[in-house]
Design a protein around this motif. Structure first.
Motif, PDB file in Angstrom:
ATOM      1  N   ALA A  94       0.850  -1.183   0.000  1.00 41.52           N
ATOM      2  CA  ALA A  94       0.000   0.000   0.000  1.00 41.52           C
ATOM      3  C   ALA A  94       0.891   1.240   0.000  1.00 41.52           C
ATOM      4  N   ASN A  95       0.316   2.377   0.350  1.00 38.98           N
ATOM      5  CA  ASN A  95       1.050   3.647   0.289  1.00 38.98           C
ATOM      6  C   ASN A  95       1.324   4.254   1.655  1.00 38.98           C
ATOM      7  N   ALA A  98      -1.689   3.697   7.476  1.00 43.82           N
ATOM      8  CA  ALA A  98      -3.139   3.644   7.615  1.00 43.82           C
ATOM      9  C   ALA A  98      -3.749   2.701   6.582  1.00 43.82           C
ATOM     10  N   GLU A  99      -3.250   2.745   5.354  1.00 44.59           N
ATOM     11  CA  GLU A  99      -3.767   1.856   4.312  1.00 44.59           C
ATOM     12  C   GLU A  99      -3.426   0.400   4.610  1.00 44.59           C
ATOM     13  N   ALA A 100      -2.234   0.162   5.136  1.00 48.64           N
ATOM     14  CA  ALA A 100      -1.859  -1.198   5.515  1.00 48.64           C
ATOM     15  C   ALA A 100      -2.787  -1.707   6.624  1.00 48.64           C
ATOM     16  N   ASN A 101      -3.093  -0.834   7.595  1.00 46.91           N
ATOM     17  CA  ASN A 101      -3.975  -1.230   8.685  1.00 46.91           C
ATOM     18  C   ASN A 101      -5.416  -1.401   8.207  1.00 46.91           C
ATOM     19  N   GLU A 102      -5.825  -0.585   7.258  1.00 39.24           N
ATOM     20  CA  GLU A 102      -7.155  -0.756   6.673  1.00 39.24           C
ATOM     21  C   GLU A 102      -7.260  -2.130   6.009  1.00 39.24           C
ATOM     22  N   THR A 276      -4.052   1.671  -6.646  1.00 41.66           N
ATOM     23  CA  THR A 276      -3.473   2.171  -7.889  1.00 41.66           C
ATOM     24  C   THR A 276      -1.961   2.310  -7.775  1.00 41.66           C
ATOM     25  N   TYR A 277      -1.509   2.897  -6.672  1.00 43.58           N
ATOM     26  CA  TYR A 277      -0.085   3.189  -6.519  1.00 43.58           C
ATOM     27  C   TYR A 277       0.669   2.156  -5.677  1.00 43.58           C
ATOM     28  N   GLY A 278      -0.028   1.202  -5.097  1.00 40.81           N
ATOM     29  CA  GLY A 278       0.627   0.263  -4.195  1.00 40.81           C
ATOM     30  C   GLY A 278       1.677  -0.582  -4.898  1.00 40.81           C
ATOM     31  N   GLY A 279       2.912  -0.534  -4.391  1.00 44.25           N
ATOM     32  CA  GLY A 279       3.968  -1.391  -4.915  1.00 44.25           C
ATOM     33  C   GLY A 279       4.438  -1.036  -6.308  1.00 44.25           C
ATOM     34  N   THR A 280       4.534   0.254  -6.614  1.00 43.15           N
ATOM     35  CA  THR A 280       5.079   0.665  -7.908  1.00 43.15           C
ATOM     36  C   THR A 280       6.534   0.187  -8.041  1.00 43.15           C
ATOM     37  N   PRO A 281       7.059   0.178  -9.261  1.00 37.04           N
ATOM     38  CA  PRO A 281       8.476  -0.181  -9.408  1.00 37.04           C
ATOM     39  C   PRO A 281       9.392   0.680  -8.542  1.00 37.04           C
ATOM     40  N   LEU A 282       9.081   1.978  -8.449  1.00 35.55           N
ATOM     41  CA  LEU A 282       9.922   2.885  -7.665  1.00 35.55           C
ATOM     42  C   LEU A 282       9.807   2.568  -6.172  1.00 35.55           C
TER      43      LEU A 282
END
Length: 395
Positions: A94-95, A98-102, A276-282
């Motif tokens: 995630a980003n 809070a998102e990980a806990n969600e 959408t953005y979770g775990g991008t290459p960057l």
């Protein structure tokens, strides 16, 4: 600037920094400040670590984003590394914390649904902090964070942190519990540790096993070497079904992770969750680079050595005035006598002694220095903090 176009969601301090290096932050006039907070446990390897900087620069010039509609090689590498470090089976990136806990709380609901529970509850701890999304702020104890948001309190049962008897009473009083969710050390709540230390995690894990609950740990702040192990639960023999982390995971780059094992291993499937953005290459490249630094060096052992030095030095100097310490590794709470007026300490430390600190739990000075802080810098943290407390004349 006389007018800000930013929403006033932060009580910002009257200072800004333009660059950082290692344990130091610098203002535009090149004044150096010793950073004993690291962005609230985020820059665990210090500011602008050369390995992390190089990884960001190289990946930013190669590929930043494709979306999770496609395979992402660096996400696979980062996922394997993180699962190996945590002893878990799989990970969702995630980003943020809070998102990980969600994601963790959604797993608890899905687990309950598969067990046929209509309105499941999750046991959480008093003085906990799990985030500011609607579900995570409901799990959070802080009244200030919750006020006005019509929180989902019926979904949670709150018990005292470290009290296994209270947990057992909750088990006896409810047949609709699906999980227990807690921080191994409570960060925002005052650097609280259980009276019996990490043994409490083993007791909770055993209770979850006995009742077929998910055992879920929030290691957003305690993970990524902060306490001297990659994750704080590894100071015990317990193993979670769900483990969340963020903060130090990206050393300043925004990224979070929810890892699963055991009872939670096969709950999510395609379409169950996403980002959408979770775990991008960057982001994934940064996570892997942080992992390499943490596992290929003595950073985590240094966190224990220097954290112990800071705690022992401060309690030795201030113990006669009623000051004590708690925490583990570079997660340090300096506990002043209850009722002490700490309101000016942050400002005095910053303005008079060029030291960045934080107050949590009303009377606890929270120190979250870089894991790789050098001894001469640790000595300066001690000296500057003692001078700060003496300047405030509060003891």
């Amino acid at each position: 600037m006389s007018h800000s176009y930013l929403m006033p969601t932060y009580a910002r301090q009257p200072i800004s920094f333009v660059r950082g290096q290692g344990s130091w932050l610098y203002t535009a006039d090149n004044t150096a400040y010793l950073d004993a907070l690291t962005g609230i446990a985020v820059c665990g390897l210090g500011h602008c670590h050369p390995n992390i900087t190089a990884a960001i620069q190289e990946q930013a010039a190669t590929l930043v984003h494709t979306s999770n509609l496609f395979g992402i090689d660096w996400q696979e590498h980062a996922g394997e590394a993180l699962c190996m470090a945590a002893g878990m089976d799989s990970v969702f990136f995630a980003n943020s914390g809070a998102e990980a806990n969600e994601a963790a709380l959604k797993l608890a609901r899905l687990y309950a649904h598969r067990k046929g529970l209509k309105r499941p509850k999750v046991i959480v701890m008093e003085r906990s902090f799990h985030g500011r999304t609607l579900l995570t702020v409901s799990a959070t104890a802080n009244p200030k964070a919750r006020e006005g948001f019509f929180t989902l309190d019926d979904d949670f049962i709150r018990v005292p942190f470290g009290d296994i008897d209270a947990l057992k009473q909750a088990a006896n009083g409810h047949d609709d519990i699906s999980a227990v969710f807690l921080e191994p050390i409570q960060g925002e709540g005052g650097l609280n540790t259980a009276a019996n230390g990490f043994t409490f995690l083993e007791e909770v894990a055993a209770l979850c096993d006995a009742n077929d609950w998910l055992f879920m740990l929030d290691e957003v702040q305690t993970g990524n070497g902060r306490t001297g192990n990659y994750f704080a639960y590894q100071h015990s023999s317990a193993k979670p079904d769900v483990l969340t982390t963020a903060k130090g995971l990206g050393n300043g780059f925004p990224v979070g992770a929810c890892l699963v094992s055991g009872r939670a291993k096969d709950l999510f499937s395609a379409g169950s969750h996403g980002s959408t953005y979770g775990g991008t290459p960057l982001a994934s490249r940064v996570v892997h680079s942080v992992y390499e630094v943490l596992t290929d060096s003595n950073v985590m052992s240094n966190a224990v050595t220097e954290g112990d030095f800071i705690r022992e030095s401060l309690t030795s100097a201030l113990g006669a005035k009623g000051v004590s310490s708690r925490g583990h590794g570079m997660m340090i709470g300096i506990v002043l006598p209850e009722g002490t007026d700490c309101s000016q300490l942050v400002d005095i430390a910053r303005d008079e002694h060029k030291l960045i600190i934080n107050i949590t739990g009303s009377h606890v000075i929270r120190l979250l220095p870089p894991l790789n802080m050098r001894r001469e810098e640790s000595e300066q943290v001690v000296e500057r903090l003692i001078n700060t407390i003496n300047s405030a004349n509060i003891l």
